[in-house]
Design a protein around this motif. Structure first.
Motif, PDB file in Angstrom:
ATOM      1  N   MET A  87       3.439  -0.634   4.129  1.00  0.00           N
ATOM      2  CA  MET A  87       2.548   0.512   3.941  1.00  0.00           C
ATOM      3  C   MET A  87       3.399   1.778   3.948  1.00  0.00           C
ATOM      4  SD  MET A  87      -0.941   1.689   5.949  1.00  0.00           S
ATOM      5  CE  MET A  87      -0.200   1.908   7.584  1.00  0.00           C
ATOM      6  N   HIS A  88       3.406   2.466   2.826  1.00  0.00           N
ATOM      7  CA  HIS A  88       4.193   3.680   2.673  1.00  0.00           C
ATOM      8  C   HIS A  88       3.263   4.881   2.549  1.00  0.00           C
ATOM      9  CE1 HIS A  88       7.346   0.797   1.998  1.00  0.00           C
ATOM     10  NE2 HIS A  88       6.828   0.395   0.850  1.00  0.00           N
ATOM     11  N   PHE A  89       3.697   6.010   3.069  1.00  0.00           N
ATOM     12  CA  PHE A  89       2.928   7.245   2.962  1.00  0.00           C
ATOM     13  C   PHE A  89       3.554   8.158   1.907  1.00  0.00           C
ATOM     14  CE2 PHE A  89       1.202   7.230   7.616  1.00  0.00           C
ATOM     15  CZ  PHE A  89       0.373   6.172   7.282  1.00  0.00           C
ATOM     16  N   VAL A  90       2.713   8.992   1.308  1.00  0.00           N
ATOM     17  CA  VAL A  90       3.163   9.949   0.296  1.00  0.00           C
ATOM     18  C   VAL A  90       2.922  11.364   0.794  1.00  0.00           C
ATOM     19  CG1 VAL A  90       2.805  10.839  -2.035  1.00  0.00           C
ATOM     20  CG2 VAL A  90       2.769   8.374  -1.627  1.00  0.00           C
ATOM     21  N   ILE A 137       0.838  -1.199   0.000  1.00  0.00           N
ATOM     22  CA  ILE A 137       0.000   0.000   0.000  1.00  0.00           C
ATOM     23  C   ILE A 137       0.873   1.249   0.000  1.00  0.00           C
ATOM     24  CG2 ILE A 137      -1.560   1.395   1.433  1.00  0.00           C
ATOM     25  CD1 ILE A 137      -2.970  -1.173   2.229  1.00  0.00           C
ATOM     26  N   ILE A 138       0.566   2.149  -0.924  1.00  0.00           N
ATOM     27  CA  ILE A 138       1.190   3.471  -0.974  1.00  0.00           C
ATOM     28  C   ILE A 138       0.046   4.473  -0.858  1.00  0.00           C
ATOM     29  CG2 ILE A 138       2.617   5.054  -2.317  1.00  0.00           C
ATOM     30  CD1 ILE A 138       3.718   2.565  -3.772  1.00  0.00           C
ATOM     31  N   ALA A 139       0.016   5.216   0.231  1.00  0.00           N
ATOM     32  CA  ALA A 139      -1.155   6.035   0.548  1.00  0.00           C
ATOM     33  C   ALA A 139      -0.784   7.501   0.735  1.00  0.00           C
ATOM     34  CB  ALA A 139      -1.832   5.514   1.814  1.00  0.00           C
ATOM     35  N   ASP A 154       7.855   3.564   4.890  1.00  0.00           N
ATOM     36  CA  ASP A 154       8.633   4.667   4.329  1.00  0.00           C
ATOM     37  C   ASP A 154       7.732   5.839   3.971  1.00  0.00           C
ATOM     38  OD1 ASP A 154      10.974   3.084   4.414  1.00  0.00           O
ATOM     39  OD2 ASP A 154      10.498   2.210   2.458  1.00  0.00           O
ATOM     40  N   LEU A 155       8.336   7.013   3.952  1.00  0.00           N
ATOM     41  CA  LEU A 155       7.655   8.210   3.467  1.00  0.00           C
ATOM     42  C   LEU A 155       8.225   8.565   2.104  1.00  0.00           C
ATOM     43  CD1 LEU A 155       5.675  10.601   4.120  1.00  0.00           C
ATOM     44  CD2 LEU A 155       7.720  11.874   4.826  1.00  0.00           C
ATOM     45  N   TYR A 156       7.347   8.764   1.130  1.00  0.00           N
ATOM     46  CA  TYR A 156       7.757   9.170  -0.207  1.00  0.00           C
ATOM     47  C   TYR A 156       7.422  10.653  -0.394  1.00  0.00           C
ATOM     48  CZ  TYR A 156       7.805   4.140  -1.387  1.00  0.00           C
ATOM     49  OH  TYR A 156       8.049   2.790  -1.432  1.00  0.00           O
ATOM     50  N   CYS A 157       8.433  11.460  -0.630  1.00  0.00           N
ATOM     51  CA  CYS A 157       8.213  12.879  -0.915  1.00  0.00           C
ATOM     52  C   CYS A 157       8.142  13.073  -2.425  1.00  0.00           C
ATOM     53  CB  CYS A 157       9.343  13.726  -0.333  1.00  0.00           C
ATOM     54  SG  CYS A 157       9.315  13.853   1.457  1.00  0.00           S
TER      55      CYS A 157
END
Length: 322
Positions: A172-175, A128-130, A208-211
């Motif tokens: 689960m990664h956040f954007v 999941i990338i949210a 992870d956090l994706y910027c």
């Protein structure tokens, strides 16, 4: 029209060439329950563009024959595509295992018709990338709509209970997207802030956090125009061009496909209708007509919006490039 990005590549002696495909990114359509101001797709509840079962079958038949290891589902909200589960079930039945990831709009989990999502995704091991533009409600609600922050928190807590962000099999990664006309901050520093605040206030953990840099196209471009910031933002992107990010650009290893099956270098080119052509007849290139062995011979198409991916630390679907 002058291609300033192409000129910037030339000045820096940077070569933007295609490698072997590693990711098949399917934009399954523009249907979404939100209308975020930064959305490059112009997605929303009234959009009718959506991938049909026939198109899904054509893509599956081609994809199964390739050795492309990753399927990246995006939208809109991919889960709102009627054939979403059929698509994932079919890929999970391939002889060669593939990673499946979805760019999840977490609020959809709280809609009655979509309460199947958490358990389904966990059962099928979907990454999941949210989107989560901030760890405080004001910025999130301003960018994505009233009530989105609380709804997202509720969804992430539910996903945590199933093991997402905890179990190595359930990443689960956040954007993060900037809330306006600026570049993202340093990814690792912001990630540390996110993890501290999300754990402290909501008990939420993630990987992870994706910027990701906001692209000056579609709805965000309209936002910039309304605020008389478009020229200033474009200049910021050009001035921040970083040639060391070029090797990591997603267009080098990703096949981006629209809801109709047409192929693009990235989701941004797709929204600008900068599509690839079939070398044999100059018609739009469809994904099922691609030969992965020779795909790297097709030139990558660029325009000025590409500065968004090379500005500062760079930007891709997996976050900063540096």
């Amino acid at each position: 029209m002058t291609n300033n990005f192409h000129a910037a590549l030339a000045r820096s002696n940077s070569l933007l060439s295609r490698g072997r495909p590693q990711i098949l990114q399917l934009n399954t359509g523009k249907l979404c329950n939100l209308r975020c101001i930064h959305c490059h797709v112009n997605a929303g509840p009234a959009r009718k563009e959506i991938m049909t079962d026939t198109t899904i079958d054509q893509i599956l038949a081609w994809f199964e024959k390739t050795d492309i290891p990753t399927l990246d589902l995006t939208g809109g909200t991919p889960e709102m595509t009627p054939g979403f589960r059929y698509l994932v079930d079919s890929v999970r039945n391939f002889a060669q295992p593939r990673e499946v990831m979805t760019r999840l709009n977490a609020t959809i989990i709280n809609e009655p018709s979509y309460d199947w999502i958490p358990e389904y995704h966990a059962r099928h091991g979907i990454t999941i990338i949210a989107s989560m533009p901030c760890y405080s409600p004001d910025n999130v609600n301003e960018q994505r709509g009233d009530g989105v922050f609380d709804s997202s928190i509720k969804a992430f807590q539910k996903l945590n209970t199933l093991g997402y962000g905890k179990d190595p099999r359930l990443p689960m990664h956040f954007v993060y997207n900037p809330n306006g006309a600026s570049l993202p901050p340093k990814q690792l520093e912001l990630e540390a802030d996110y993890k501290r605040e999300m754990q402290k206030h909501f008990g939420i953990v993630f990987n992870d956090l994706y910027c990701i840099t906001n692209m000056p196209i579609a709805r965000f471009k309209s936002y910039l125009k309304r605020n008389q910031q478009l020229d200033e933002y474009m200049q910021l992107l050009r001035d921040s061009f970083n040639p060391t990010t070029v090797d990591g650009l997603m267009c080098r290893n990703t096949i981006n496909t629209s809801w109709t099956g047409e192929v693009f270098d990235c989701d941004f080119n797709q929204m600008l209708k900068i599509g690839l052509k079939n070398p044999s007849n100059e018609s739009p290139l469809m994904v099922w007509d691609i030969n992965p062995e020779t795909y790297d011979q097709i030139a990558i198409l660029t325009a000025d919006h590409c500065f968004g991916c090379t500005a500062g630390s760079g930007s891709s679907c997996s976050g900063s490039l540096q």
